[in-house]
Design a protein around this motif. Structure first.
Motif, PDB file in Angstrom:
ATOM      1  N   THR A  84       0.912  -1.170   0.006  1.00  0.00           N
ATOM      2  CA  THR A  84      -0.063  -0.032  -0.002  1.00  0.00           C
ATOM      3  C   THR A  84       0.685   1.295  -0.042  1.00  0.00           C
ATOM      4  OG1 THR A  84      -1.730  -1.239   1.313  1.00  0.00           O
ATOM      5  CG2 THR A  84      -1.806   1.281   1.204  1.00  0.00           C
ATOM      6  N   SER A  85       0.288   2.372  -0.745  1.00  0.00           N
ATOM      7  CA  SER A  85       1.083   3.518  -0.738  1.00  0.00           C
ATOM      8  C   SER A  85       0.585   4.597   0.322  1.00  0.00           C
ATOM      9  CB  SER A  85       1.065   4.375  -2.158  1.00  0.00           C
ATOM     10  OG  SER A  85       1.556   3.341  -3.142  1.00  0.00           O
ATOM     11  N   TYR A  86       1.519   5.285   1.011  1.00  0.00           N
ATOM     12  CA  TYR A  86       1.175   6.175   1.963  1.00  0.00           C
ATOM     13  C   TYR A  86       1.718   7.526   1.888  1.00  0.00           C
ATOM     14  CZ  TYR A  86      -0.731   2.266   4.745  1.00  0.00           C
ATOM     15  OH  TYR A  86      -1.214   1.121   5.273  1.00  0.00           O
ATOM     16  N   GLN A  87       1.017   8.569   2.263  1.00  0.00           N
ATOM     17  CA  GLN A  87       1.816  10.012   2.323  1.00  0.00           C
ATOM     18  C   GLN A  87       1.905  10.438   3.771  1.00  0.00           C
ATOM     19  OE1 GLN A  87      -0.544  12.534   0.065  1.00  0.00           O
ATOM     20  NE2 GLN A  87      -0.402  11.564  -1.859  1.00  0.00           N
ATOM     21  N   LEU A  88       3.048  10.885   4.328  1.00  0.00           N
ATOM     22  CA  LEU A  88       3.243  11.391   5.542  1.00  0.00           C
ATOM     23  C   LEU A  88       3.709  12.661   5.510  1.00  0.00           C
ATOM     24  CD1 LEU A  88       6.444  10.852   6.690  1.00  0.00           C
ATOM     25  CD2 LEU A  88       5.697   8.662   6.547  1.00  0.00           C
ATOM     26  N   TRP A  89       3.610  13.475   6.654  1.00  0.00           N
ATOM     27  CA  TRP A  89       4.375  14.668   6.953  1.00  0.00           C
ATOM     28  C   TRP A  89       4.726  15.028   8.262  1.00  0.00           C
ATOM     29  CZ3 TRP A  89      -0.424  14.023   4.632  1.00  0.00           C
ATOM     30  CH2 TRP A  89      -1.493  14.635   5.403  1.00  0.00           C
ATOM     31  N   MET A  90       5.361  16.016   8.739  1.00  0.00           N
ATOM     32  CA  MET A  90       5.593  16.134  10.252  1.00  0.00           C
ATOM     33  C   MET A  90       5.680  17.598  10.202  1.00  0.00           C
ATOM     34  SD  MET A  90       8.561  13.375  11.243  1.00  0.00           S
ATOM     35  CE  MET A  90       8.248  13.632  13.027  1.00  0.00           C
ATOM     36  N   THR A  91       5.442  17.953  11.667  1.00  0.00           N
ATOM     37  CA  THR A  91       5.460  19.406  12.238  1.00  0.00           C
ATOM     38  C   THR A  91       6.075  19.433  13.592  1.00  0.00           C
ATOM     39  OG1 THR A  91       3.268  19.173  13.452  1.00  0.00           O
ATOM     40  CG2 THR A  91       3.075  20.040  11.189  1.00  0.00           C
TER      41      THR A  91
END
Length: 672
Positions: A482-489
Motif C-alpha cells: 500500500t502507498s502512504y503519504q506522511l508529513w511532520m510538524t
C-alpha cells in the motif's frame, strides 16, 4: 484614653466656635489675579465649568472710587481676561468676581491690592567663567524706584536632557550671582532663575530661559569592563579576541582618547600597547591582561583579567527564564574551589546563537560575589535563540558553565523536520527517520513533533507527541503493498508550526516475500553444494570411478592434439600418408618374430616404462623380399641395442593416442 477623647472634643468645639462646620471643607476661590510687572495690566484667570459659556469679569473699587464697578467680557470658552493698566489705579483695593452669561456668579469675590499682586519679569542669565568652577550671574528685571522693596531670586539646575531639577537654597545665593562647586566633570548643565519682591507679597516671576554650559574634564574613574572570546583561527593559529566596554560619560569625565593595554604571554616582561576602543586580537597563549582608559587629564586604574586557568569550578544549576517577553533572568548556584576559594565576582555572558560572528552580538554583565541571579536587559529580539553562560571569576582564572539556550519570546516553527526517509522492517511496519528543524527556523524550544499519516481510505492518522530529541519513529499496523503519504510538524510553547514536505512510501507486497524467500533458499543450497564439492571432490571422484562405467571417467585421447607427424609420399603427390601407410600395390612385408625379455622390475609396468621418444618415426626401406619372407626371431635382452640406437637419430614418437590402442605387455606375453 479619657484624656485623648477630651482633647478631641475640645478641638471640635473650637473649630465650631470659629466658624468651621464639621464635614464642610474650605471652598477654593477658583479665581487668581496678578499684575504683569510693575507697569503692566492685571491678568485674571478662573476655573471654567463649561467650555461653551461666555464669562464676564467684574472688578469694583473699594478705596478711592467706592462702589464703582467695571466689567470685562471674555470670548466664549475663554477663562481669562487682561485688564489694561489705564483702567486701574495704583494702591487701589479691588473686589473681583466672575459671572456666567445668565448672571450667575461662578466664583466668590476676591479682594486684592494692586501693588501687592505684582509678578516681576524673569531675570536675564549669563556665564562669567567655567574653569575651574562655573559662575552664573543675572540681571534683575526692570523695577521702579517707587517700589521700596528689592527683588529676591532663586536658581535651579539640572543635567541637560534629564527631567528633574535641583533647587539652590536662597540663603546660598549671593545678589545677582552664584558659583557652582559640586557639579560632575565634563557634563552639560542648564540653569534657570526667577525673582519675587523681598516681602514675598506678590508672585514669583516665570523661570528665565535656560542658560547651558559644560563643566571641564577630570581624570577618569572606575575600571574598564574587559572580557575575552575565543577567536577562530585565521592563518592556522588560534587567537584570543579581547573585548571591553567604553567607559560611560559619568566615569569617563572627559574624552577618552585611547586605552593602554598590557598583556603577559609567558615572556620575561609584559608587552604594552595602546589601542582605540574596543577590541584587539592577542596571542592565544596570553595568561593575564591589564587595561586602563586615558583622557587628556589622566587615566583609570588598570583592570585585571586573569586567563591562566580556565578549568576552575563553574556555577551549577544555571537556569534562564524570560521576563515580560523582553528580558532574561538568570539564576545559578555558587561555585567554590579548594585552592582559589569563592569567586571574586560572577560574569553572565550572552550572544545570538545563529549569528555568524559571536563577537558582534556578545554582551555581558558582572555581579559581585555572593549573588545568585542577574537580570539581563538589552536589545533582545523575539524568536531569536540566545546562548547564555555564567562564569565564576577567580584571582587565577575562571570556570564556565555549560551554555543554555534561551528565548525572550517564542513563536511557532517556520518549517517542519527535514530529510524524511522510510525503511521497511516488514510488510506491515516501517521506521520513519528525519533531521531536526534548523535552529534558525525553530523560533523557540521544540516541545514535541507530530506525525501525520494519510491512509489509502482518505483519512489521516495522527501520531503525537513524539519527543523533541527523537529522530525516528516506528510505524506499525500498515497494509502490505500500500502507498502512504506522511508529513511532520514541530511545536513550541507558542503552538504548532508549519508542516514539512510530503513524503511518499510503499509497503512491500507479501508475494514478493515468498519469491524472495525461495530465491534465498535456492541460493543457499547452491552455495552449500559448492562448498561440499570443494571439500569432498576427491571422495566424489573415487565414488564415480566405482559406480560409473569406465568410458564415463577415463581420459580419451584427442586426435587433433597427436604429435605423430605425417609425410607426403614423393610418388603420389596428391596423397598424404604417414610413415606407417602401406602401398596398396606393394606386397606384404615379411613378419619378424620378436622375443622381448625385460628385467623383473619392468614386467608389470607395460609401456609406461618405455622412454618417451620425441623424434619422428623414420621411413622404412622398401625390399623385394618383404612379402613371403620367413619370420625372424630375435631376442631382446637387457644388453640389446637401445631402441633409440636402432632407429638412429629419428626415434619414433608414441603419443597417448597410440598408447591407448596398442596392446599391453600382458597381452603380448599372453598372460591375459
Amino acid at each position: 484614653m479619657r484624656k485623648r477623647w477630651r482633647g478631641t472634643w475640645l478641638l471640635l468645639l473650637a473649630l465650631k466656635t470659629f466658624g468651621f462646620q464639621e464635614g464642610d471643607p474650605e471652598e477654593p476661590t477658583g479665581l487668581e489675579c496678578y499684575q504683569m510687572g510693575p507697569s503692566g495690566g492685571m491678568n485674571c484667570t478662573w476655573t471654567s465649568p463649561e467650555a461653551n459659556t461666555t464669562y464676564t469679569l467684574h472688578y469694583q473699587s473699594l478705596k478711592f472710587k467706592r462702589n464703582q464697578t467695571r466689567s470685562s467680557q471674555a470670548p466664549t470658552g475663554q477663562n481669562w481676561v487682561v485688564i489694561g493698566r489705564s483702567s486701574l489705579t495704583h494702591n487701589e483695593n479691588y473686589a473681583v468676581w466672575v459671572e456666567a452669561g445668565d448672571g450667575t456668579q461662578v466664583t466668590p469675590r476676591l479682594t486684592l491690592t494692586l501693588h501687592k499682586i505684582v509678578k516681576p519679569d524673569p531675570p536675564v542669565l549669563s556665564l562669567v567663567d567655567v574653569t575651574p568652577v562655573v559662575t552664573v550671574t543675572w540681571t534683575n528685571p526692570h523695577w521702579p524706584q517707587h517700589f521700596s522693596l528689592n527683588l529676591a531670586c532663586q536658581l535651579r539646575y539640572r543635567v541637560s536632557g534629564t527631567r528633574n531639577w535641583t533647587r539652590v537654597h536662597e540663603e546660598d545665593v549671593e545678589p545677582n550671582s552664584y558659583e557652582f562647586s559640586s557639579l560632575e566633570p565634563f557634563t552639560a548643565y542648564e540653569v534657570q532663575a526667577c525673582c519675587i519682591p523681598e516681602d514675598r507679597k506678590g508672585f514669583w516671576s516665570d523661570w528665565s530661559p535656560s542658560q547651558t554650559f559644560q563643566t571641564p574634564e577630570a581624570a577618569p574613574l572606575g575600571l574598564v569592563d574587559v572580557w575575552r572570546v575565543a577567536s577562530p583561527p585565521e592563518s592556522g593559529e588560534p587567537s584570543l579576541l579581547l573585548l571591553w566596554k567604553p567607559l560611560n560619560s559619568k566615569a569617563a569625565r572627559g574624552v577618552i582618547r585611547s586605552y593602554s593595554l598590557a598583556f603577559w604571554n609567558g615572556s620575561d616582561s609584559p608587552e604594552s600597547l595602546e589601542f582605540p576602543c574596543c577590541s584587539v586580537s592577542l596571542p592565544s597563549r596570553t595568561t593575564r591582561v591589564w587595561i586602563s582608559a586615558n583622557n587628556h587629564v589622566g587615566q583609570t586604574q588598570p583592570a585585571n583579567l586573569s586567563l591562566e586557568r580556565q578549568d576552575l569550578p563553574a556555577p551549577a544549576e544555571v537556569q534562564v527564564a524570560a521576563v515580560h517577553g523582553q528580558d532574561l533572568r538568570v539564576t545559578w548556584e555558587p561555585s567554590k574551589d579548594s585552592l582559589e576559594g569563592e569567586p571574586t565576582e560572577y560574569l553572565v555572558e550572552w550572544a545570538e546563537e545563529c549569528s555568524s560572528s559571536k563577537a558582534a552580538s556578545l554582551d555581558w554583565v558582572r555581579r559581585p560575589a555572593g549573588t545568585h541571579s542577574a537580570l539581563l536587559t538589552g536589545d533582545f529580539r523575539s524568536q531569536v535563540p540566545y546562548q547564555v553562560r555564567v562564569y565564576g571569576l577567580y584571582p587565577g582564572g575562571f570556570g564556565a558553565s555549560a551554555p543554555i539556550r534561551a528565548y525572550t519570546q517564542e513563536g511557532v516553527p517556520l518549517a517542519g523536520p527535514r530529510g524524511l526517509q522510510d525503511h521497511s522492517v516488514s510488510k506491515e511496519a516501517s521506521v520513519i527517520s528525519w533531521e531536526a528543524i534548523p535552529l534558525a527556523q525553530r523560533n523557540g524550544h521544540i516541545t514535541h513533533y507530530t506525525l501525520y499519516l494519510a491512509m489509502p481510505t482518505g483519512s489521516t492518522q495522527i501520531y503525537q507527541p513524539i519527543g523533541a530529541t527523537e529522530t525516528s519513529y516506528n510505524l506499525s499496523g500498515l497494509e502490505p503493498g500500500t502507498s502512504y503519504q506522511l508529513w511532520m510538524t514541530g511545536s513550541t510553547s507558542a503552538g504548532e508550526g508549519n508542516a514539512s514536505s510530503i513524503h511518499l512510501f510503499h509497503t512491500p507486497d507479501s508475494r514478493w516475500e515468498t519469491v524472495l524467500a525461495s530465491l534465498l533458499a535456492v541460493g543457499f543450497l547452491l552455495f552449500l553444494a559448492c562448498v561440499l564439492g570443494a571439500v569432498l571432490h576427491v571422495q566424489l571422484l573415487d565414488l564415480c570411478q566405482k559406480v560409473l562405467p569406465s568410458w564415463c571417467w577415463e581420459n580419451v585421447p584427442d586426435a587433433t592434439h597427436s604429435r605423430i607427424e605425417l609425410y607426403e609420399m614423393d610418388r603420389d603427390p596428391h596423397s598424404f600418408r604417414g610413415p606407417l601407410a602401406q602401398d596398396p600395390d606393394a606386397e606384404e612385408p615379411s613378419i619378424t618374430e620378436l622375443d622381448i625379455a625385460e628385467p623383473a622390475d619392468h614386467v608389470n609396468q607395460g609401456y609406461s616404462a618405455l622412454p618417451q621418444l620425441e623424434s619422428p618415426v623414420p621411413a622404412l626401406p622398401h625390399s623385394n623380399d618383404w612379402t613371403g619372407s620367413k619370420p625372424r626371431t630375435e631376442e631382446l635382452g637387457p644388453s640389446s641395442t637401445p631402441l633409440e640406437e636402432a632407429w638412429g637419430q629419428q626415434a619414433p614418437v608414441i603419443s597417448d593416442y597410440e598408447k591407448h590402442f596398442m596392446p599391453t605387455l600382458e597381452e603380448v606375453l599372453g598372460l591375459t
